[in-house]
Write a protein that holds these residues in place. Structure first.
Motif, PDB file in Angstrom:
ATOM      1  N   GLU A  65      -4.646  32.188 -41.132  1.00  0.00           N
ATOM      2  CA  GLU A  65      -5.870  33.006 -40.322  1.00  0.00           C
ATOM      3  C   GLU A  65      -6.672  32.195 -39.357  1.00  0.00           C
ATOM      4  OE1 GLU A  65      -8.264  35.182 -43.782  1.00  0.00           O
ATOM      5  OE2 GLU A  65      -7.496  33.467 -44.629  1.00  0.00           O
ATOM      6  N   LEU A  66      -6.890  30.983 -39.389  1.00  0.00           N
ATOM      7  CA  LEU A  66      -7.364  30.374 -38.348  1.00  0.00           C
ATOM      8  C   LEU A  66      -6.746  30.354 -36.929  1.00  0.00           C
ATOM      9  CD1 LEU A  66      -9.776  28.201 -37.493  1.00  0.00           C
ATOM     10  CD2 LEU A  66      -8.353  26.395 -38.226  1.00  0.00           C
ATOM     11  N   LEU A 106     -10.891  29.352 -49.668  1.00  0.00           N
ATOM     12  CA  LEU A 106     -11.866  30.140 -49.065  1.00  0.00           C
ATOM     13  C   LEU A 106     -13.287  29.476 -49.489  1.00  0.00           C
ATOM     14  CD1 LEU A 106     -12.824  32.162 -47.071  1.00  0.00           C
ATOM     15  CD2 LEU A 106     -12.571  33.832 -49.021  1.00  0.00           C
ATOM     16  N   LYS A 148     -17.547  31.324 -38.800  1.00  0.00           N
ATOM     17  CA  LYS A 148     -16.379  32.224 -39.289  1.00  0.00           C
ATOM     18  C   LYS A 148     -15.830  30.874 -40.348  1.00  0.00           C
ATOM     19  CE  LYS A 148     -15.042  33.613 -35.181  1.00  0.00           C
ATOM     20  NZ  LYS A 148     -14.178  33.962 -34.279  1.00  0.00           N
ATOM     21  N   ALA A 169     -15.087  28.221 -35.877  1.00  0.00           N
ATOM     22  CA  ALA A 169     -14.451  28.474 -37.239  1.00  0.00           C
ATOM     23  C   ALA A 169     -13.928  27.504 -37.845  1.00  0.00           C
ATOM     24  CB  ALA A 169     -13.296  29.528 -37.096  1.00  0.00           C
ATOM     25  N   ASP A 184      -7.404  33.492 -34.639  1.00  0.00           N
ATOM     26  CA  ASP A 184      -8.395  33.638 -34.231  1.00  0.00           C
ATOM     27  C   ASP A 184      -8.633  33.394 -32.658  1.00  0.00           C
ATOM     28  OD1 ASP A 184     -11.052  33.632 -33.078  1.00  0.00           O
ATOM     29  OD2 ASP A 184     -12.039  32.887 -35.147  1.00  0.00           O
ATOM     30  N   TYR A 217     -12.298  30.503 -42.901  1.00  0.00           N
ATOM     31  CA  TYR A 217     -10.970  31.077 -43.653  1.00  0.00           C
ATOM     32  C   TYR A 217     -10.538  30.243 -44.676  1.00  0.00           C
ATOM     33  CZ  TYR A 217     -11.291  33.532 -38.823  1.00  0.00           C
ATOM     34  OH  TYR A 217     -11.624  34.078 -37.523  1.00  0.00           O
ATOM     35  N   ALA A 223     -11.406  26.517 -41.424  1.00  0.00           N
ATOM     36  CA  ALA A 223     -10.396  26.850 -42.361  1.00  0.00           C
ATOM     37  C   ALA A 223     -10.010  25.761 -43.307  1.00  0.00           C
ATOM     38  CB  ALA A 223      -9.068  27.234 -41.553  1.00  0.00           C
TER      39      ALA A 223
END
Length: 660
Positions: free
Chosen positions: A60-61, A39, A53, A33, A64, A55, A35
């Protein structure tokens, strides 16, 4: 088990780190992911690097559950906030160098890692390169005998990059690249604390270091010289001089691929990148990533190659180097009264690495001690003479009553102290000239603390006038009136009382600021005096060249609107109450707010934390070797006193100092 990475930040360094990770086995390292604060930026980054992914926030990260360790590649100034977010969420962290902005912040990160029992490492990637491992092996085998001298140079032309030059982005040569020089010296000397640190720097107007030389002395008469600059290229190599030979880490020393032992060269090539890189040799970031994986597999919470203790010592040395070279101004406070209290509270709103209050002096030791206890000032003196003798004081703030400004100011300047003296600088022009002469004789800084001049509102007024936003200024009006007849200091002649001297001075200085220090063609004053012989109220009309007028009104018997108005041929600028410490500005009816910092202790006077602006002006002047401020120059103070002298002459106010 593959180490699953989350990437915090979608900038240049994060790009290179991901490229470096791709040179390692996919069975060992996976990026799951990324971030960013946008976005769109995160999604673009994810597409470039094949990351599943993306973010639009760091929050949000951190949620995870499939991430083992987070790589932080954001601005230096954000490391603490972002690091604490991840550590407190139980995430392992590899944070780009520098760990944080100062030792206090680094300790917060270290504490958070230990409290949450997670891995934390500062990404000083150099430490993990094969060249550095070989340097360590050679030193452990005494290949060059006893190390006596280490020399490290790192310079790049980076003045066009805001990240490197702007203080709010964590810029500066030492913070940006010089950290590599210091960490190299500490690696050679196995994390030993130096016995002494001496730093010299050249500064940019932004207040950060353009170039710096740091000399470290270690036990056993061993030394290290570290030089860095963001103004030009340097050799960018490192040399270890021993009693039996020499080790040289060739350019670029911070990400090296060549090592020389007594002239014999060995190469340590890096993997080829899968995508174009932003920085030289960035695939070498793979080595620190592999070190993180090794530590996690062994259940370690820190790396021996770059331990948390190493990071603390590194930033501690940087703090001291910046204190010396960028100069934390060490203040002495003269007098323990109300204005000194407020000034000290204002200083506490500024960074501790820039301003420190070391001592306070009063004529009564008990008062000084009480003041020191309240403000956590280390030293207290029962006389001004003791303060003048303190060798560690850089500048003295004089907050005594007006009639003492001359004697106290001369005392400190003759002791080679820089001085910020409360307004009025002295009781008349003759005394002001004596203070200026003492400053020039002793080659020290002197400034009258007309704090209004340094408020953001005043700076904005200057900008608007220079651009001609209201056309040609024709009339200026300023008034200041508050009921002060119950205050002895305001009404007694021997205490320097009177409306003009105590508060009207703000009106006059405002006019002179608007007219760029121009001397008026005529001065007309009318006043009403108290039985004590000082002016209770006064109106001063100043006529300037080009048929321009200014009217200043002051009184200590009634409340006035306490506003200032600048009327031009194309519009008006209004400074609402309180014009002497303004927090709002109206330009052609549109108001803008400029709030002052919040105080940590109750204040005696309104908006007093705004004194931080004049304190910072003093610091910047001293950093640039100036002996006066262009915003409140010696000439400004002399003209201000000259106009006030003439106003008193016309009204009939005579102080004892006028006959001396």
């Amino acid at each position: 088990m593959a180490t699953r990475w989350g990437i915090c930040g979608a900038g240049n360094i994060s790009h290179d780190f991901c490229v470096a990770l791709k040179t390692l086995s996919h069975e060992d390292h996976q990026i799951v992911a990324v971030a960013a604060r946008s976005l769109e930026s995160a999604e673009k980054f994810a597409k470039t690097h094949g990351i599943p992914k993306a973010y639009g926030s760091y929050q949000e990260l951190v949620k995870d559950p499939n991430i083992d360790v987070l790589y932080i590649g954001v601005l230096h100034t954000h490391h603490l906030q972002v690091g604490l977010l991840f550590l407190n969420a139980g995430k392992n962290v590899l944070c780009e160098k520098p760990f944080a902005m100062n030792l206090r912040e680094v300790r917060q990160l270290v504490s958070a890692a230990r409290e949450n029992n997670v891995f934390l490492m500062e990404a000083v990637w150099s430490r993990c390169f094969p060249v550095y491992a070989e340097v360590g092996r050679l030193l452990s085998e005494s290949a060059v005998g006893q190390v006596k001298m280490v020399k490290v140079y790192f310079g790049l032309p980076l003045l066009d990059r805001e990240r490197a030059t702007q203080k709010e982005q964590g810029g500066g040569a030492l913070m940006y690249i010089g950290i590599y020089c210091l960490q190299f010296a500490l690696m050679v000397f196995k994390g030993e604390r130096p016995e002494s640190i001496h730093a010299t720097a050249v500064l940019l107007p932004s207040g950060v270091d353009e170039s710096m030389v740091v000399v470290l002395k270690f036990s056993g008469n061993r030394m290290a010289v570290c030089a860095c600059t963001i103004a030009c290229d340097l050799p960018n190599d490192a040399t270890i001089c021993g009693s039996k030979g020499m080790i040289r880490v060739a350019h670029p020393m911070h990400c090296p691929t060549i090592l020389e032992l007594n002239g014999k060269k060995t190469e340590f090539p890096l993997p080829e990148p899968g995508l174009p890189l932003n920085f030289h040799n960035s695939t070498g970031l793979r080595y620190e990533a592999e070190e993180v994986r090794r530590c996690l597999l062994k259940g370690l919470k820190e790396s021996i190659k770059m331990s948390l203790t190493d990071s603390e010592l590194l930033i501690e040395i940087m703090d001291e180097a910046r204190r010396q070279a960028i100069m934390a101004i060490r203040w002495g406070i003269c007098s323990a009264g109300k204005i000194s209290h407020d000034f000290t509270v204002a200083l506490k709103t500024l960074p501790a690495e820039n301003h420190q209050v070391l001592a306070v002096a009063a004529r009564d030791l008990k008062h000084a001690q009480e003041f020191a206890q309240k403000h956590s000032v280390p030293r207290s003196y029962g006389s001004y003479e003791e303060l003048a003798k303190d060798p560690e004081i850089d500048v003295v703030y004089v907050g005594t009553i007006h009639p003492h400004h001359l004697s106290v100011g001369v005392l400190f300047m003759n002791a080679q102290k820089n001085v910020l003296c409360e307004k009025p600088l002295a009781m008349n022009l003759k005394e002001v000239q004596e203070l200026i002469a003492a400053a020039k004789k002793n080659n020290v800084f002197l400034m009258e603390a007309v704090w209004t001049r340094f408020f953001p509102v005043s700076l904005e007024i200057g900008r608007l006038l220079s651009r001609g936003d209201v056309g040609e200024v024709k009339v200026v009006r300023a008034d200041f009136g508050v009921p002060l007849t119950h205050v002895q200091r305001a009404v007694q002649k021997e205490l320097g009382g009177g409306a003009l001297l105590d508060i009207g001075i703000y009106c006059i200085q405002f006019v002179l600021m608007v007219f760029n220090g121009e001397k008026p063609e005529t001065i007309q004053a009318t006043g009403v005096c108290l039985d004590t012989g000082v002016d209770e109220a006064m109106v001063v009309t100043l006529k300037f060249s080009g048929q321009r007028l200014a009217v200043c009104t002051c009184t200590i018997t009634a409340e006035l609107p306490n506003e200032a108005l600048i009327v031009g041929t194309k519009g008006t600028i209004k400074v609402p109450a309180h014009m002497w410490c303004p927090t709002s500005l109206m330009v052609n009816g549109v108001e803008t707010q400029y709030p002052v910092p919040e105080p940590s202790l109750p204040l005696n006077f309104i908006n007093s934390t705004g004194m931080c602006y004049e304190a910072e002006e003093v610091r910047l002047c001293l950093l640039h070797g100036l002996k006066e401020s262009s915003r409140m120059s010696h000439a400004d103070s002399a003209l201000l006193a000259e106009i006030m002298d003439e106003a008193w002459r016309q009204v009939g106010v005579v102080y004892s100092q006028d006959s001396q």
